[in-house]
Scaffold this motif. Structure first.
Motif, PDB file in Angstrom:
ATOM      1  N   VAL A  58       0.848  -1.245   0.013  1.00 20.75           N
ATOM      2  CA  VAL A  58      -0.042   0.005   0.090  1.00 20.75           C
ATOM      3  C   VAL A  58       0.738   1.179  -0.033  1.00 20.75           C
ATOM      4  O   VAL A  58       1.751   1.343   0.756  1.00 20.75           O
ATOM      5  N   ILE A  59       0.442   2.323  -0.792  1.00 17.19           N
ATOM      6  CA  ILE A  59       0.928   3.395  -0.677  1.00 17.19           C
ATOM      7  C   ILE A  59       0.040   4.677  -0.677  1.00 17.19           C
ATOM      8  O   ILE A  59      -1.247   4.201  -0.800  1.00 17.19           O
ATOM      9  N   GLY A  60       0.318   6.043  -0.641  1.00 14.11           N
ATOM     10  CA  GLY A  60      -0.614   6.920  -0.412  1.00 14.11           C
ATOM     11  C   GLY A  60      -0.580   8.080  -1.567  1.00 14.11           C
ATOM     12  O   GLY A  60      -0.052   7.718  -2.658  1.00 14.11           O
ATOM     13  N   ASN A  61      -1.101   8.985  -1.368  1.00 14.10           N
ATOM     14  CA  ASN A  61      -1.348  10.281  -2.455  1.00 14.10           C
ATOM     15  C   ASN A  61       0.041  10.591  -2.599  1.00 14.10           C
ATOM     16  O   ASN A  61       0.998  10.858  -1.798  1.00 14.10           O
ATOM     17  N   ASP A  62       0.424  10.937  -4.118  1.00 17.03           N
ATOM     18  CA  ASP A  62       1.538  11.444  -4.404  1.00 17.03           C
ATOM     19  C   ASP A  62       3.025  10.756  -4.326  1.00 17.03           C
ATOM     20  O   ASP A  62       3.902  11.071  -4.573  1.00 17.03           O
ATOM     21  N   GLU A  63       2.709   9.506  -3.753  1.00 18.28           N
ATOM     22  CA  GLU A  63       3.850   8.399  -3.974  1.00 18.28           C
ATOM     23  C   GLU A  63       3.763   7.784  -5.311  1.00 18.28           C
ATOM     24  O   GLU A  63       2.751   7.587  -5.889  1.00 18.28           O
ATOM     25  N   ASP A  64       5.179   7.502  -5.721  1.00 24.27           N
ATOM     26  CA  ASP A  64       5.246   6.914  -7.060  1.00 24.27           C
ATOM     27  C   ASP A  64       4.684   5.436  -7.059  1.00 24.27           C
ATOM     28  O   ASP A  64       5.048   4.918  -6.154  1.00 24.27           O
ATOM     29  N   ILE A  65       4.101   5.285  -8.042  1.00 29.23           N
ATOM     30  CA  ILE A  65       3.791   3.676  -8.440  1.00 29.23           C
ATOM     31  C   ILE A  65       4.868   3.294  -9.110  1.00 29.23           C
ATOM     32  O   ILE A  65       5.169   3.752 -10.490  1.00 29.23           O
ATOM     33  N   ILE A  66       5.637   2.276  -8.802  1.00 27.67           N
ATOM     34  CA  ILE A  66       6.652   1.496  -9.742  1.00 27.67           C
ATOM     35  C   ILE A  66       6.203   0.481 -10.543  1.00 27.67           C
ATOM     36  O   ILE A  66       5.627  -0.440 -10.069  1.00 27.67           O
TER      37      ILE A  66
ATOM     38  N   THR B 241       3.886  -1.169  -4.324  1.00 28.45           N
ATOM     39  CA  THR B 241       3.318   0.045  -4.445  1.00 28.45           C
ATOM     40  C   THR B 241       1.902  -0.200  -5.504  1.00 28.45           C
ATOM     41  O   THR B 241       1.528   0.654  -6.006  1.00 28.45           O
ATOM     42  N   GLY B 242       1.405  -1.375  -5.729  1.00 29.23           N
ATOM     43  CA  GLY B 242       0.351  -1.688  -6.495  1.00 29.23           C
ATOM     44  C   GLY B 242      -1.119  -1.319  -5.936  1.00 29.23           C
ATOM     45  O   GLY B 242      -1.970  -1.066  -6.795  1.00 29.23           O
ATOM     46  N   ASN B 243      -1.160  -1.017  -4.562  1.00 30.82           N
ATOM     47  CA  ASN B 243      -2.252  -0.757  -3.989  1.00 30.82           C
ATOM     48  C   ASN B 243      -2.294   1.011  -3.577  1.00 30.82           C
ATOM     49  O   ASN B 243      -1.578   0.881  -2.553  1.00 30.82           O
ATOM     50  N   VAL B 244      -3.158   1.519  -4.130  1.00 31.41           N
ATOM     51  CA  VAL B 244      -2.851   2.881  -3.591  1.00 31.41           C
ATOM     52  C   VAL B 244      -4.365   3.388  -2.818  1.00 31.41           C
ATOM     53  O   VAL B 244      -5.536   3.170  -3.557  1.00 31.41           O
ATOM     54  N   ILE B 245      -4.206   3.999  -1.653  1.00 38.85           N
ATOM     55  CA  ILE B 245      -5.399   4.450  -0.998  1.00 38.85           C
ATOM     56  C   ILE B 245      -5.333   5.734  -0.224  1.00 38.85           C
ATOM     57  O   ILE B 245      -4.129   6.178   0.039  1.00 38.85           O
ATOM     58  N   GLY B 246      -6.114   6.586  -0.584  1.00 43.69           N
ATOM     59  CA  GLY B 246      -6.016   8.083  -0.135  1.00 43.69           C
ATOM     60  C   GLY B 246      -7.191   8.923  -0.611  1.00 43.69           C
ATOM     61  O   GLY B 246      -8.099   8.500  -1.202  1.00 43.69           O
ATOM     62  N   PRO B 247      -6.882  10.263  -0.544  1.00 40.85           N
ATOM     63  CA  PRO B 247      -5.825  10.904   0.407  1.00 40.85           C
ATOM     64  C   PRO B 247      -6.288  11.044   1.898  1.00 40.85           C
ATOM     65  O   PRO B 247      -5.397  11.246   2.666  1.00 40.85           O
TER      66      PRO B 247
END
Length: 329
Positions: A151-159, A226-232
């Motif tokens: 999991v990553i959040g807002n404005d973090e890069d997806i690799i 970095t494949g699951n993005v939750i936010g902001p």
């Protein structure tokens, strides 16, 4: 109320609440310390707040009413993280019929184009009812469990995963579980929703095509760092009607598509009732809606390129923004 997790100058995650102007945020732990001269464990993290129940939420409301100046921070200066950087569990569901219809239409066409006579092949596929929504989808909600460590959040890069060539976004939203329960009836399910957030279920489409015939659902098409993005943020359940929200995709600042949560087939109450049959839900678990109709590049046959900036907006929640980066390996 909109709640955030942000990184302080030392890289430690802290809990915050957006103020009414949404340009400033309150550092909740610091605000409590200023007012009381001591700390409170309910404010140590978003998960601790959720586990604290109504008592913890009342605490936050009181602090927002006080707004001690020394605990107010400009939102533009904060590095937002996923609301819960490692949720106890992530389940991703398939709630929108339009997305499935359109995705299967594309798949049917692509498969036909690979045949010697594409027109005849397409007619045969349609006659046999191939590449259509399976009947079980209309009988019960379907879901898989995603990787909670990616999991990553807002404005973090997806690799971009090195093994994939076709990368896609998926515009979804979901809810964080507020309190534990099992065998929850549908008419009591809303009581177990803490709040809502946006979800980008980033997908490697070429990998997905290879692995899905195996019958166990997605694996490496979804499971990569970095494949699951939750936010902001998390918007608490009392703030919005989850079934009347505009949902918009922008790529590099240009609108690509839009949908509406009003088209949902399986409601969040349906999901909770189904999932909790002989199984306990726990505070902090995240359950996503699946892709809204028009919410993926797959449906439009327009995929991502390295360096693209993806903005997923859900009315009442905000905008989840990330760049996808391809690293040479």
């Amino acid at each position: 109320m909109k709640l955030i997790t942000f990184a302080d100058s030392d890289g430690h995650n802290r809990l915050g609440a957006l103020l009414s102007d949404e340009a400033n945020a309150l550092d909740l732990r610091h605000a409590y310390e200023l007012e009381n001269g001591s700390s409170n464990s309910h404010l140590d993290s978003m998960l601790a707040l959720i586990e604290g129940g109504n008592e913890a939420l009342s605490l936050v409301h009181n602090l927002i009413d006080l707004v001690p100046d020394d605990a107010v921070l400009k939102l533009e200066n904060l590095t937002l993280k996923a609301p819960i950087p490692q949720p106890p569990q992530i389940r991703d569901c398939l709630c929108f019929e339009q997305h499935l219809v359109q995705a299967f239409n594309v798949l049917r066409k692509v498969k036909a184009e690979a045949e010697l006579d594409p027109i005849a092949a397409l007619a045969e596929f349609e006659k046999k009812g191939l590449f259509r929504i399976p009947e079980v989808w209309y009988q019960q909600p379907l879901y898989y469990k995603a990787n909670r460590f990616s999991v990553i959040g807002n404005d973090e890069d997806i690799i971009w995963p090195h093994y994939a060539e076709l990368m896609d976004y998926e515009l979804e939203f979901g809810f964080f579980v507020g309190k534990a329960g099992n065998d929850i009836p549908k008419n009591r399910a809303r009581e177990h929703i803490f709040g809502y957030s946006i979800f980008n279920d980033v997908s490697a489409r070429d990998t997905q095509t290879i692995e899905m015939p195996g019958g166990l659902g997605p694996s490496k098409s979804k499971d990569f760092d970095t494949g699951n993005v939750i936010g902001p943020c998390i918007v608490t359940a009392d703030e919005i009607d989850p079934y009347n929200l505009a949902m918009i995709v922008r790529i590099n600042g240009e609108e690509r598509s839009r949908g509406s949560s009003s088209t949902i087939h399986w409601t969040f109450e349906d999901l909770i009732s189904h999932i909790t049959q002989s199984e306990t839900l726990h505070p902090g678990e995240f359950i996503a809606s699946g892709t809204v109709g028009n919410g993926s590049g797959l449906e439009l046959e327009k995929y991502l390129s390295p360096g693209d900036v993806i903005e997923l907006e859900v009315e009442g929640i905000g905008v989840l923004r990330n760049r996808i980066v391809r690293i040479n390996v």
